[in-house]
Design a protein around this motif. Structure first.
Motif, PDB file in Angstrom:
ATOM      1  N   ARG A 105       0.823  -1.099   0.030  1.00 37.23           N
ATOM      2  CA  ARG A 105      -0.130   0.008  -0.146  1.00 37.23           C
ATOM      3  C   ARG A 105       0.879   1.108   0.067  1.00 37.23           C
ATOM      4  NH1 ARG A 105      -3.863  -2.343  -2.253  1.00 37.23           N
ATOM      5  NH2 ARG A 105      -4.779  -0.232  -2.274  1.00 37.23           N
ATOM      6  N   TYR A 106       2.209   1.368   0.684  1.00 40.09           N
ATOM      7  CA  TYR A 106       3.053   2.328   0.835  1.00 40.09           C
ATOM      8  C   TYR A 106       3.544   2.382  -0.613  1.00 40.09           C
ATOM      9  CZ  TYR A 106       7.217   5.079   1.424  1.00 40.09           C
ATOM     10  OH  TYR A 106       8.083   6.208   1.707  1.00 40.09           O
ATOM     11  N   LEU A 107       3.794   1.476  -1.342  1.00 40.81           N
ATOM     12  CA  LEU A 107       4.552   1.818  -2.738  1.00 40.81           C
ATOM     13  C   LEU A 107       3.248   2.223  -3.728  1.00 40.81           C
ATOM     14  CD1 LEU A 107       6.561  -1.392  -3.031  1.00 40.81           C
ATOM     15  CD2 LEU A 107       7.311   0.859  -2.881  1.00 40.81           C
ATOM     16  N   ARG A 108       2.057   1.843  -3.518  1.00 35.86           N
ATOM     17  CA  ARG A 108       0.879   2.332  -4.411  1.00 35.86           C
ATOM     18  C   ARG A 108       0.697   3.817  -4.244  1.00 35.86           C
ATOM     19  NH1 ARG A 108      -2.613  -1.424  -6.771  1.00 35.86           N
ATOM     20  NH2 ARG A 108      -4.016   0.377  -6.965  1.00 35.86           N
ATOM     21  N   VAL A 203       1.558   6.094   4.970  1.00 29.94           N
ATOM     22  CA  VAL A 203       0.321   6.025   4.131  1.00 29.94           C
ATOM     23  C   VAL A 203      -0.574   6.966   4.011  1.00 29.94           C
ATOM     24  CG1 VAL A 203      -1.398   4.534   3.075  1.00 29.94           C
ATOM     25  CG2 VAL A 203       0.884   3.448   3.470  1.00 29.94           C
ATOM     26  N   PHE A 204      -1.289   7.306   5.148  1.00 29.69           N
ATOM     27  CA  PHE A 204      -2.053   8.102   5.345  1.00 29.69           C
ATOM     28  C   PHE A 204      -1.847   9.541   5.229  1.00 29.69           C
ATOM     29  CE2 PHE A 204      -4.239   4.793   8.337  1.00 29.69           C
ATOM     30  CZ  PHE A 204      -4.967   4.466   7.348  1.00 29.69           C
ATOM     31  N   ASN A 205      -0.553   9.904   5.643  1.00 30.94           N
ATOM     32  CA  ASN A 205       0.048  11.450   5.612  1.00 30.94           C
ATOM     33  C   ASN A 205       0.155  11.438   4.013  1.00 30.94           C
ATOM     34  OD1 ASN A 205       1.254  13.653   6.466  1.00 30.94           O
ATOM     35  ND2 ASN A 205       3.292  12.803   5.696  1.00 30.94           N
ATOM     36  N   LEU A 206       0.740  10.601   3.115  1.00 30.10           N
ATOM     37  CA  LEU A 206       1.005  10.826   1.680  1.00 30.10           C
ATOM     38  C   LEU A 206      -0.304  10.977   1.232  1.00 30.10           C
ATOM     39  CD1 LEU A 206       3.784   8.219   1.115  1.00 30.10           C
ATOM     40  CD2 LEU A 206       4.100  10.644   0.908  1.00 30.10           C
ATOM     41  N   GLN A 210      -1.989  14.523  -1.026  1.00 30.27           N
ATOM     42  CA  GLN A 210      -2.209  14.364  -2.183  1.00 30.27           C
ATOM     43  C   GLN A 210      -3.581  15.012  -2.446  1.00 30.27           C
ATOM     44  OE1 GLN A 210      -0.670  13.652  -5.178  1.00 30.27           O
ATOM     45  NE2 GLN A 210       1.338  13.351  -4.034  1.00 30.27           N
ATOM     46  N   LEU A 211      -4.692  14.425  -1.340  1.00 27.96           N
ATOM     47  CA  LEU A 211      -6.030  14.963  -1.686  1.00 27.96           C
ATOM     48  C   LEU A 211      -6.109  16.632  -1.199  1.00 27.96           C
ATOM     49  CD1 LEU A 211      -7.754  12.198   0.416  1.00 27.96           C
ATOM     50  CD2 LEU A 211      -7.906  12.665  -2.040  1.00 27.96           C
ATOM     51  N   ASN A 212      -5.158  17.076  -0.473  1.00 26.23           N
ATOM     52  CA  ASN A 212      -5.175  18.437  -0.096  1.00 26.23           C
ATOM     53  C   ASN A 212      -4.841  19.287  -1.344  1.00 26.23           C
ATOM     54  OD1 ASN A 212      -6.017  18.178   2.489  1.00 26.23           O
ATOM     55  ND2 ASN A 212      -3.864  17.973   3.362  1.00 26.23           N
ATOM     56  N   LYS A 213      -4.172  18.631  -2.316  1.00 21.58           N
ATOM     57  CA  LYS A 213      -4.013  19.316  -3.510  1.00 21.58           C
ATOM     58  C   LYS A 213      -5.259  19.524  -4.581  1.00 21.58           C
ATOM     59  CE  LYS A 213       0.930  17.704  -3.559  1.00 21.58           C
ATOM     60  NZ  LYS A 213       1.799  17.016  -4.634  1.00 21.58           N
ATOM     61  N   LYS A 214      -6.327  19.099  -4.123  1.00 19.03           N
ATOM     62  CA  LYS A 214      -7.523  19.184  -4.895  1.00 19.03           C
ATOM     63  C   LYS A 214      -7.829  20.622  -5.366  1.00 19.03           C
ATOM     64  CE  LYS A 214     -11.341  18.386  -2.910  1.00 19.03           C
ATOM     65  NZ  LYS A 214     -12.355  17.565  -2.231  1.00 19.03           N
ATOM     66  N   GLY A 227      -8.480   8.702  -3.241  1.00 16.66           N
ATOM     67  CA  GLY A 227      -9.610   8.691  -2.547  1.00 16.66           C
ATOM     68  C   GLY A 227      -9.912   7.108  -2.151  1.00 16.66           C
ATOM     69  N   LYS A 228      -9.589   6.518  -3.434  1.00 17.28           N
ATOM     70  CA  LYS A 228      -9.973   5.017  -3.385  1.00 17.28           C
ATOM     71  C   LYS A 228      -8.916   4.255  -2.317  1.00 17.28           C
ATOM     72  CE  LYS A 228      -8.768   2.516  -6.768  1.00 17.28           C
ATOM     73  NZ  LYS A 228      -8.875   1.937  -8.323  1.00 17.28           N
ATOM     74  N   GLU A 229      -7.642   4.906  -2.545  1.00 13.70           N
ATOM     75  CA  GLU A 229      -6.555   4.346  -1.723  1.00 13.70           C
ATOM     76  C   GLU A 229      -6.730   4.396  -0.309  1.00 13.70           C
ATOM     77  OE1 GLU A 229      -3.797   2.537  -2.583  1.00 13.70           O
ATOM     78  OE2 GLU A 229      -4.734   2.192  -4.628  1.00 13.70           O
ATOM     79  N   LEU A 230      -7.373   5.725   0.064  1.00  9.48           N
ATOM     80  CA  LEU A 230      -7.550   5.949   1.353  1.00  9.48           C
ATOM     81  C   LEU A 230      -8.295   5.062   2.145  1.00  9.48           C
ATOM     82  CD1 LEU A 230      -7.225   7.913   4.000  1.00  9.48           C
ATOM     83  CD2 LEU A 230      -8.853   9.201   2.832  1.00  9.48           C
TER      84      LEU A 230
END
Length: 325
Positions: A105-108, A203-206, A210-214, A227-230
């Protein structure tokens, strides 16, 4: 002669059998879902299958062996040791599968563009094979000599005899608490759990970054991806949390046994801890069904294709025959 089973043992056996009856079909369903659904064929779900195989083995092998140990048959030392070791192998396999899932999941989320070229099916298969090899080495370490045989021989004062002697088969009788605490827990359980905690936090931090760049992003695709990865990361982190919650109490009791020999641990606490460890093998399919849409869809597809609709077809054909008559 075998001792008659007490009412308490009968209750214990009943609960263990119930756990097995939930765990085995549930995890077979997980394996079945991955096999039949093309959408569940990436590396994460391959590691989930490895975890499910270990959980099936807990229900089909470890629980029956635990029942045998609870009854306490008279056996030779190494026969009892062979009965006690499978749970150690499968526990370690589950931990390493969870670690592999966390790294995946981290690599994804860390390298989404290069992920498929880095995490290939071949590398995933090699990782799974390595996890199982390490699990067998860790779990079978007592068979290689780190056990209570010498301690028992000194206690029994066998006058230098090297013949096997008959014992009442119990887990603590043959498995060294030094091995369980210093090697199994402090090396192969606690560090991987702490490492997985750090990985999921990252993972949650990354993902949140990314979601904050919306606001600055003109494309919705990255937002949909992360969003799906979260959602999946939250579900798999829940699996990890349940594993830790299920296994840490028993390891804490082992630490108390080793570091405080005079402390009397109530037997009911030990049994609750054992039920938690075995019950964990039945929890994961429930988490997948309620938390991961792909699994939920696959489970419903299996139900409709092989059970529900098959029953309806049989009913329809029977009605047709009766009407024809």
């Amino acid at each position: 002669m075998a001792h008659p089973i007490s009412a308490f043992q009968a209750a214990y056996i009943s609960i263990e059998v119930l756990i097995a009856l939930v765990s085995v079909p549930g995890n077979i369903l997980v394996i079945w879902a991955v096999k039949m659904n093309q959408a569940l064929r990436d590396a994460t779900f391959c590691f989930i299958v490895s975890l499910a195989v270990a959980d099936v083995a807990v229900g089909a092998l470890v629980i029956p062996l635990a029942i045998i140990i609870n009854i306490g048959p008279q056996t030779e030392f190494y026969t009892c040791l062979m009965v006690a070791c499978p749970v150690l192998i499968l526990t370690e396999s589950s931990i390493l599968a969870l670690l592999a899932i966390a790294v995946d999941r981290y690599l994804r989320v860390k390298i989404p563009v290069r992920y498929k070229s880095v995490v290939t099916p071949r590398r995933a298969a090699v990782a799974i094979a390595c996890c199982w090899i390490v699990s067998f080495l860790v779990g079978l370490t007592p068979m290689f000599g780190w056990n209570n045989l010498n301690k028992m021989r000194r206690t029994e004062e066998l006058n230098g005899s090297h013949t096997e002697f008959v014992i009442t088969c119990q887990f603590e009788t043959v498995i060294s608490m030094e091995y369980m605490v210093y090697f199994n827990f402090f090396v192969w359980v606690l560090p991987p759990l702490l490492l997985m905690l750090l990985i999921y936090l990252e993972v949650f931090n990354l993902i949140r970054k990314q979601l904050n760049k919306k606001v600055s992003s003109s494309s919705n695709d990255p937002q949909k991806y992360y969003g799906k990865e979260l959602k999946i990361a939250k579900s798999l982190a829940l699996v990890l949390f349940l594993f830790a919650l299920s296994w840490l109490p028993l390891h804490v009791l082992n630490c108390i046994t080793l570091f405080c020999p005079s402390c009397q641990t109530p037997h009911i606490l030990t049994y609750i801890a054992i039920f938690l460890t075995h019950g964990n093998s039945a929890m994961n399919p429930i988490v997948y069904a309620f938390r991961i849409k792909k699994f939920r869809t696959a489970f419903l597809q299996i139900w409709n294709q092989y059970f529900c609709c098959k029953t309806n077809k049989n009913t329809t054909s029977t009605t047709t025959v009766e009407t024809g008559n």
